[in-house]
Design a protein around this motif. Structure first.
Motif, PDB file in Angstrom:
ATOM      1  N   ARG A   1     -24.021 -62.310  28.937  1.00  0.00           N
ATOM      2  CA  ARG A   1     -23.710 -61.812  28.271  1.00  0.00           C
ATOM      3  C   ARG A   1     -25.026 -61.275  26.964  1.00  0.00           C
ATOM      4  O   ARG A   1     -25.523 -62.037  26.198  1.00  0.00           O
ATOM      5  N   THR A   2     -24.444 -60.235  26.376  1.00  0.00           N
ATOM      6  CA  THR A   2     -25.575 -59.608  25.384  1.00  0.00           C
ATOM      7  C   THR A   2     -25.457 -60.207  24.054  1.00  0.00           C
ATOM      8  O   THR A   2     -24.115 -60.140  23.104  1.00  0.00           O
ATOM      9  N   PHE A   3     -26.232 -60.635  24.055  1.00  0.00           N
ATOM     10  CA  PHE A   3     -26.613 -61.568  23.108  1.00  0.00           C
ATOM     11  C   PHE A   3     -26.848 -61.314  21.660  1.00  0.00           C
ATOM     12  O   PHE A   3     -26.074 -61.971  20.300  1.00  0.00           O
ATOM     13  N   SER A   4     -26.877 -59.810  21.816  1.00  0.00           N
ATOM     14  CA  SER A   4     -26.909 -59.071  20.061  1.00  0.00           C
ATOM     15  C   SER A   4     -25.153 -59.149  19.755  1.00  0.00           C
ATOM     16  O   SER A   4     -25.135 -58.293  19.029  1.00  0.00           O
ATOM     17  N   SER A   5     -24.601 -58.799  20.710  1.00  0.00           N
ATOM     18  CA  SER A   5     -22.830 -58.638  20.127  1.00  0.00           C
ATOM     19  C   SER A   5     -22.547 -60.109  19.650  1.00  0.00           C
ATOM     20  O   SER A   5     -21.686 -60.287  19.610  1.00  0.00           O
ATOM     21  N   TYR A   6     -23.289 -61.130  19.590  1.00  0.00           N
ATOM     22  CA  TYR A   6     -22.780 -62.238  19.058  1.00  0.00           C
ATOM     23  C   TYR A   6     -23.112 -62.968  18.020  1.00  0.00           C
ATOM     24  O   TYR A   6     -24.399 -62.606  17.590  1.00  0.00           O
ATOM     25  N   ALA A   7     -22.734 -63.337  16.541  1.00  0.00           N
ATOM     26  CA  ALA A   7     -23.012 -64.115  15.894  1.00  0.00           C
ATOM     27  C   ALA A   7     -23.901 -65.080  16.693  1.00  0.00           C
ATOM     28  O   ALA A   7     -23.834 -66.019  17.483  1.00  0.00           O
ATOM     29  N   MET A   8     -24.983 -65.304  15.337  1.00  0.00           N
ATOM     30  CA  MET A   8     -25.530 -66.807  15.868  1.00  0.00           C
ATOM     31  C   MET A   8     -25.659 -68.123  14.484  1.00  0.00           C
ATOM     32  O   MET A   8     -25.934 -67.087  13.541  1.00  0.00           O
ATOM     33  N   GLY A   9     -25.201 -69.182  15.143  1.00  0.00           N
ATOM     34  CA  GLY A   9     -24.817 -70.487  13.547  1.00  0.00           C
ATOM     35  C   GLY A   9     -26.528 -71.206  14.739  1.00  0.00           C
ATOM     36  O   GLY A   9     -26.301 -71.420  15.824  1.00  0.00           O
TER      37      GLY A   9
END
Length: 122
Positions: free
Chosen positions: A27-35
């Motif tokens: 799924r679209t990675f850009s829609s998620y925050a990343m930690g």
């Protein structure tokens, strides 16, 4: 579903640098925050840094401020953790994670990579 794969770990001397990458697919990675989190043997998983998906706002654990830099390239579906001035106590398995918000709490993240080992020698 989002699949995450970390890379870039290894053995480095104290004072050295490493750049970790987190490649995302699904799924679209850009829609998620990343930690980024880390876990040393016998210790709980520890927050390192996080970045929001929209504005790219960044957050760091106090002990990492000024030494680590989190970033992301949504066009490449990849996140990064630049680690400078490494110390032996930075030795751990480093994990990237994706979730709705850039929080310091592991349970807030929905997807996790398999981890990459970072070892810092004295």
């Amino acid at each position: 579903q989002v699949q995450l794969v970390e890379s870039g770990g290894g053995l480095v001397q104290a004072g050295g640098s490493l750049r970790l990458s987190c490649a995302a697919s699904g799924r679209t990675f850009s829609s998620y925050a990343m930690g980024w989190f880390r876990q040393a043997p016998g210790k709980e998983r520890e927050f390192v840094a996080a970045i929001s998906w929209r504005r790219g706002s960044t957050y760091y654990a106090d002990s990492m401020k000024g030494r680590f830099t989190i970033s992301r390239d949504n066009a490449k579906n990849t996140g990064y953790l630049q680690m400078n001035s490494l110390k032996p106590e930075d030795t751990a398995v480093y994990y990237c994670a994706a979730g709705s918000y850039p929080t310091p709490t592991p349970r807030d993240y929905d997807y996790w990579g398999q981890g990459t080992q970072v070892t810092v020698s004295p």
